[in-house]
Design an enzyme around this catalytic site. Structure first.
Site, PDB file in Angstrom:
ATOM      1  N   LYS A  22      18.165 -85.934 -50.834  1.00 10.73           N
ATOM      2  CA  LYS A  22      18.480 -88.174 -50.664  1.00 10.73           C
ATOM      3  C   LYS A  22      18.402 -88.682 -49.246  1.00 10.73           C
ATOM      4  O   LYS A  22      17.523 -89.465 -49.368  1.00 10.73           O
ATOM      5  CB  LYS A  22      19.377 -88.216 -51.960  1.00 10.73           C
ATOM      6  CG  LYS A  22      19.817 -90.282 -51.255  1.00 10.73           C
ATOM      7  CD  LYS A  22      20.933 -90.688 -52.115  1.00 10.73           C
ATOM      8  CE  LYS A  22      22.025 -90.159 -51.813  1.00 10.73           C
ATOM      9  NZ  LYS A  22      22.256 -91.311 -50.823  1.00 10.73           N
ATOM     10  N   ASN A  23      19.441 -87.977 -48.526  1.00 10.55           N
ATOM     11  CA  ASN A  23      19.503 -88.658 -47.022  1.00 10.55           C
ATOM     12  C   ASN A  23      18.127 -87.712 -46.634  1.00 10.55           C
ATOM     13  O   ASN A  23      18.325 -88.776 -45.193  1.00 10.55           O
ATOM     14  CB  ASN A  23      20.846 -88.432 -46.960  1.00 10.55           C
ATOM     15  CG  ASN A  23      22.227 -88.735 -47.869  1.00 10.55           C
ATOM     16  OD1 ASN A  23      21.108 -89.612 -48.493  1.00 10.55           O
ATOM     17  ND2 ASN A  23      23.568 -88.520 -47.729  1.00 10.55           N
ATOM     18  N   ARG A  92      22.456 -99.941 -48.660  1.00 15.38           N
ATOM     19  CA  ARG A  92      22.132-100.151 -47.271  1.00 15.38           C
ATOM     20  C   ARG A  92      21.893 -99.523 -46.888  1.00 15.38           C
ATOM     21  O   ARG A  92      21.292 -99.573 -45.439  1.00 15.38           O
ATOM     22  CB  ARG A  92      23.881 -99.617 -46.699  1.00 15.38           C
ATOM     23  CG  ARG A  92      24.589 -98.456 -47.144  1.00 15.38           C
ATOM     24  CD  ARG A  92      26.065 -98.643 -46.795  1.00 15.38           C
ATOM     25  NE  ARG A  92      25.983 -98.612 -44.993  1.00 15.38           N
ATOM     26  CZ  ARG A  92      25.267 -97.904 -44.073  1.00 15.38           C
ATOM     27  NH1 ARG A  92      25.160 -97.267 -44.702  1.00 15.38           N
ATOM     28  NH2 ARG A  92      25.736 -98.554 -42.998  1.00 15.38           N
ATOM     29  N   CYS A 116      30.870-100.958 -47.602  1.00 14.32           N
ATOM     30  CA  CYS A 116      30.387 -99.949 -48.744  1.00 14.32           C
ATOM     31  C   CYS A 116      32.096 -99.253 -48.942  1.00 14.32           C
ATOM     32  O   CYS A 116      32.689 -99.779 -48.127  1.00 14.32           O
ATOM     33  CB  CYS A 116      30.087 -98.707 -48.583  1.00 14.32           C
ATOM     34  SG  CYS A 116      29.682 -97.688 -47.976  1.00 14.32           S
ATOM     35  N   ARG A 121      30.845 -98.772 -42.303  1.00  9.02           N
ATOM     36  CA  ARG A 121      29.033 -98.851 -41.580  1.00  9.02           C
ATOM     37  C   ARG A 121      28.238 -99.502 -40.888  1.00  9.02           C
ATOM     38  O   ARG A 121      27.758-100.401 -41.337  1.00  9.02           O
ATOM     39  CB  ARG A 121      28.835 -98.798 -43.272  1.00  9.02           C
ATOM     40  CG  ARG A 121      29.283 -98.411 -44.589  1.00  9.02           C
ATOM     41  CD  ARG A 121      29.849 -96.879 -44.368  1.00  9.02           C
ATOM     42  NE  ARG A 121      28.358 -96.021 -44.197  1.00  9.02           N
ATOM     43  CZ  ARG A 121      27.622 -95.628 -45.337  1.00  9.02           C
ATOM     44  NH1 ARG A 121      28.172 -95.356 -45.908  1.00  9.02           N
ATOM     45  NH2 ARG A 121      26.191 -94.618 -45.379  1.00  9.02           N
ATOM     46  N   ASP A 305      30.114 -85.994 -46.733  1.00  9.88           N
ATOM     47  CA  ASP A 305      29.709 -85.555 -48.038  1.00  9.88           C
ATOM     48  C   ASP A 305      30.385 -84.436 -49.276  1.00  9.88           C
ATOM     49  O   ASP A 305      29.721 -84.575 -50.691  1.00  9.88           O
ATOM     50  CB  ASP A 305      28.259 -85.713 -47.960  1.00  9.88           C
ATOM     51  CG  ASP A 305      27.923 -87.010 -47.763  1.00  9.88           C
ATOM     52  OD1 ASP A 305      26.426 -87.262 -47.207  1.00  9.88           O
ATOM     53  OD2 ASP A 305      28.258 -88.058 -47.156  1.00  9.88           O
ATOM     54  N   ARG A 397      22.614 -93.013 -58.558  1.00  9.84           N
ATOM     55  CA  ARG A 397      21.297 -93.098 -57.647  1.00  9.84           C
ATOM     56  C   ARG A 397      22.025 -92.529 -56.411  1.00  9.84           C
ATOM     57  O   ARG A 397      20.942 -92.140 -55.904  1.00  9.84           O
ATOM     58  CB  ARG A 397      22.400 -94.536 -57.384  1.00  9.84           C
ATOM     59  CG  ARG A 397      23.788 -94.128 -55.924  1.00  9.84           C
ATOM     60  CD  ARG A 397      24.431 -95.944 -55.244  1.00  9.84           C
ATOM     61  NE  ARG A 397      23.312 -96.087 -54.542  1.00  9.84           N
ATOM     62  CZ  ARG A 397      23.650 -96.724 -53.854  1.00  9.84           C
ATOM     63  NH1 ARG A 397      24.305 -98.254 -54.205  1.00  9.84           N
ATOM     64  NH2 ARG A 397      22.441 -97.489 -52.809  1.00  9.84           N
TER      65      ARG A 397
HETATM   66  C1  EPZ Z   1      24.464 -91.036 -44.255  1.00 14.75           C
HETATM   67  O1  EPZ Z   1      25.320 -92.407 -43.435  1.00 14.75           O
HETATM   68  C2  EPZ Z   1      24.568 -91.429 -44.873  1.00 14.75           C
HETATM   69  N1  EPZ Z   1      23.382 -91.504 -45.381  1.00 14.75           N
HETATM   70  C3  EPZ Z   1      26.038 -90.592 -45.584  1.00 14.75           C
HETATM   71  O2  EPZ Z   1      25.458 -90.154 -46.929  1.00 14.75           O
HETATM   72  C4  EPZ Z   1      26.540 -89.065 -44.764  1.00 14.75           C
HETATM   73  O3  EPZ Z   1      28.298 -89.322 -45.039  1.00 14.75           O
HETATM   74  C5  EPZ Z   1      26.770 -89.972 -43.241  1.00 14.75           C
HETATM   75  O4  EPZ Z   1      25.200 -90.354 -42.624  1.00 14.75           O
HETATM   76  C6  EPZ Z   1      27.408 -88.847 -42.296  1.00 14.75           C
HETATM   77  O5  EPZ Z   1      26.492 -87.523 -42.107  1.00 14.75           O
HETATM   78  C7  EPZ Z   1      22.354 -91.520 -45.584  1.00 14.75           C
HETATM   79  O6  EPZ Z   1      22.121 -90.971 -44.865  1.00 14.75           O
HETATM   80  C8  EPZ Z   1      21.375 -92.576 -46.732  1.00 14.75           C
HETATM   81  P1  EPZ Z   1      26.629 -92.226 -39.611  1.00 14.75           P
HETATM   82  P2  EPZ Z   1      25.105 -93.083 -42.282  1.00 14.75           P
HETATM   83  O7  EPZ Z   1      25.583 -93.532 -39.089  1.00 14.75           O
HETATM   84  O8  EPZ Z   1      23.642 -92.812 -41.077  1.00 14.75           O
HETATM   85  C9  EPZ Z   1      30.056 -95.182 -38.005  1.00 14.75           C
HETATM   86  C10 EPZ Z   1      25.978 -90.179 -49.328  1.00 14.75           C
HETATM   87  O9  EPZ Z   1      27.421 -90.404 -49.506  1.00 14.75           O
HETATM   88  N2  EPZ Z   1      28.954 -95.565 -37.151  1.00 14.75           N
HETATM   89  O10 EPZ Z   1      26.365 -90.960 -39.238  1.00 14.75           O
HETATM   90  O11 EPZ Z   1      25.164 -94.151 -41.953  1.00 14.75           O
HETATM   91  C11 EPZ Z   1      29.708 -95.411 -39.000  1.00 14.75           C
HETATM   92  O12 EPZ Z   1      31.058 -96.465 -39.003  1.00 14.75           O
HETATM   93  C12 EPZ Z   1      25.995 -90.907 -47.697  1.00 14.75           C
HETATM   94  O13 EPZ Z   1      25.063 -89.196 -49.527  1.00 14.75           O
HETATM   95  C13 EPZ Z   1      29.265 -96.647 -36.114  1.00 14.75           C
HETATM   96  O14 EPZ Z   1      30.291 -97.107 -35.666  1.00 14.75           O
HETATM   97  O15 EPZ Z   1      26.325 -92.664 -41.373  1.00 14.75           O
HETATM   98  C14 EPZ Z   1      30.452 -94.009 -40.113  1.00 14.75           C
HETATM   99  O16 EPZ Z   1      32.062 -94.195 -39.662  1.00 14.75           O
HETATM  100  C15 EPZ Z   1      27.604 -91.747 -47.384  1.00 14.75           C
HETATM  101  N3  EPZ Z   1      28.134 -97.314 -35.266  1.00 14.75           N
HETATM  102  C16 EPZ Z   1      29.834 -92.722 -38.850  1.00 14.75           C
HETATM  103  O17 EPZ Z   1      29.404 -93.287 -38.001  1.00 14.75           O
HETATM  104  C17 EPZ Z   1      27.117 -97.311 -35.714  1.00 14.75           C
HETATM  105  O18 EPZ Z   1      26.167 -97.842 -35.036  1.00 14.75           O
HETATM  106  C18 EPZ Z   1      29.104 -92.025 -39.486  1.00 14.75           C
HETATM  107  O19 EPZ Z   1      27.737 -92.970 -39.933  1.00 14.75           O
HETATM  108  C19 EPZ Z   1      26.291 -96.321 -36.291  1.00 14.75           C
HETATM  109  C20 EPZ Z   1      27.292 -95.274 -36.970  1.00 14.75           C
END
Ligand code: EPZ
Length: 421
Positions: A22-23, A92, A116, A121, A305, A397
């Site tokens: 999915k990701n 999102r 969420c 996020r 995850d 989902r």
């Molecule tokens: C992706 O989310 C995945 N979702 C998440 O999977 C996964 O947990 C995550 O990567 C980490 O591996 C999708 O790909 C759709 P991040 P993403 O940007 O891109 C902070 C699932 O269950 N951050 O690596 O949103 C953020 O707040 C989902 O399938 C900032 O501070 O993850 C978080 O604490 C859940 N500023 C951390 O980094 C930013 O600009 C990781 O976020 C971006 C992120």
């Protein structure tokens, strides 16, 4: 409203095949916007999030149709650059159209994604990086307005955190910028590597896939591509955790074992026997479950995850374990629901102390998010009696045919419509 009802105590055994991640798939759909023409993405999971992303890119002008597990995307005419609130608020991950819209049209208007159940996020790293590429960004009324009227130019971007989403948006924008973009502290997840292969197939020039330093030479145009999504390591890990819980042996096909290296090491440390093939992993457990500490980290660290699923495993281990969640600031929401089933979990900030109990008892619980919901179903597989998991739209989902796949492995599980009760 639908729920999942599971009665514990049945052994799991057999084989299950996972679909594309999915990701990764959701991002490839956005990347397809860069190339006028018809792009085919195979091994795409049949889940609600893909339907939502189809609506998002459809709203921008792409024509999307599904043929079994393949998505055919005609991105010849991309006339709109706006991803509206009603779409982004549903998912999102829609924010990922930012980069490709800037690459294709030089403009984007995307609703700000909400938080969420697992954290705020934020997207500051996305926006700061895009600004370094020359994108003018303003925000107001819940929208982000981004424009690069004179095109984007390469830059060296150092990410504070190896954010998956920020790396993806910056990869897609950089691929269309003039000059060289270097992303330092880039995310290294297999899904990122899949996106890079997809972009290279479209004509992008990118080096460093899977490393923390990715170098992108911008190109002026892209061509459509035919690409199969990488196997879903988290769906696979979820079934393997179920096997470690219930005994197995369960073989999961369609995943690359090296994408689950640390997860498999932790499942083995917990007392299960893990064997791997080129595109499969088998897990069985005959002895007691041992307590194992885990700290989530960006790839190749233990994936956040898989944290809830691992907590369900540790809830019935012979001893005490500590799970540290380093990626999201509030990803322990489901621990309270697990507690309703008799688990003994104490949360202190981003640490969870899990004292293993002899057994869990079935209870009505609610799924707070995608992976927490899956973990509650796993707990139900070993709980005494029947567990009913509500709010399962979160689960459906992200997992294709989750109930059917577990039932095929021997679980006593079914989807129920609460109105039928
Ligand atoms: C992706 O989310 C995945 N979702 C998440 O999977 C996964 O947990 C995550 O990567 C980490 O591996 C999708 O790909 C759709 P991040 P993403 O940007 O891109 C902070 C699932 O269950 N951050 O690596 O949103 C953020 O707040 C989902 O399938 C900032 O501070 O993850 C978080 O604490 C859940 N500023 C951390 O980094 C930013 O600009 C990781 O976020 C971006 C992120």
């Amino acid at each position: 409203m639908q729920s999942i009802r599971v009665t514990g105590g049945k052994p799991l055994s057999g084989s299950v095949t996972v679909v594309g991640a999915k990701n990764s798939g959701l991002k490839l759909m956005a990347a397809a916007l860069l190339a006028p023409g018809v792009t085919t993405i195979r091994n795409m999971p049949d889940i609600a999030d893909v339907d939502i992303m189809s609506e998002v890119i459809g709203g921008l002008g792409a024509v999307v149709r599904r043929e079994d597990h393949a998505l055919i995307i005609d991105a010849t005419h991309i006339g709109s650059y706006e991803a509206p609130y009603e779409m982004v608020s549903k998912m999102r991950a829609s924010i990922i159209v930012l980069g490709p819209l800037l690459g294709r049209l030089g403009r984007a208007r995307v609703a700000m994604p909400g938080g969420c159940n697992i954290g705020s996020r934020k997207i500051d790293l996305h926006l700061r990086g895009l600004a370094q590429l020359g994108v003018e960004i303003t925000s107001g009324h819940g929208y982000i307005e981004a424009s690069a009227p004179y095109g984007m130019h390469g830059a060296t971007i150092v990410l504070d955190f190896p954010s998956v989403g920020a790396t993806e948006n910056l990869l897609m924008a950089g691929a269309a910028a003039q000059g060289t973009t270097i992303i330092e502290n880039a995310a290294r997840e297999p899904e990122i590597q899949d996106l890079i292969q997809f972009l290279i197939g479209m004509g992008a020039r990118i080096e460093g896939a899977g490393t923390s330093t990715v170098i992108v030479e911008g190109v002026s145009s892209f061509t459509p591509v035919d690409h199969a999504v990488v196997g879903d390591r988290i769906e696979a890990g979820t079934f393997l955790a179920a096997a470690a819980l219930c005994g197995g042996p369960v073989t999961v096909h369609g995943v690359e074992p090296e994408h689950l290296e640390l997860v498999l090491a932790k499942i083995a440390a917990a007392g299960a026997e893990v064997t791997t093939g080129p595109n499969s992993v088998t897990v069985r457990r005959t002895g007691p479950l041992r307590p194992v500490d885990v700290a989530t980290l960006p790839y190749p660290g233990f994936p956040t995850d898989m944290q809830p699923q691992f907590m369900a495993l540790m809830a019935v281990a012979d001893g005490t374990s500590v799970i540290t969640e380093n990626v999201f600031e509030s990803r322990f929401m489901f621990a309270d629901e697990l507690g309703r089933m008799g688990a003994d979990v104490t949360i202190e900030g981003h640490r969870a102390l899990i004292r293993g109990v002899a057994g869990l008892s079935g209870a009505p619980v609610k799924s707070p998010d995608l992976r927490g919901g899956a973990a509650l179903v796993l707990a139900g597989l070993v709980a005494d009696g029947t567990t009913t998991v509500g709010d399962i739209h979160h689960i459906l989902r992200g997992y294709e045919a989750f109930v059917d796949k577990l039932a095929a492995l021997g679980a006593d599980i079914s989807l129920i419509d609460e109105d039928d009760e």
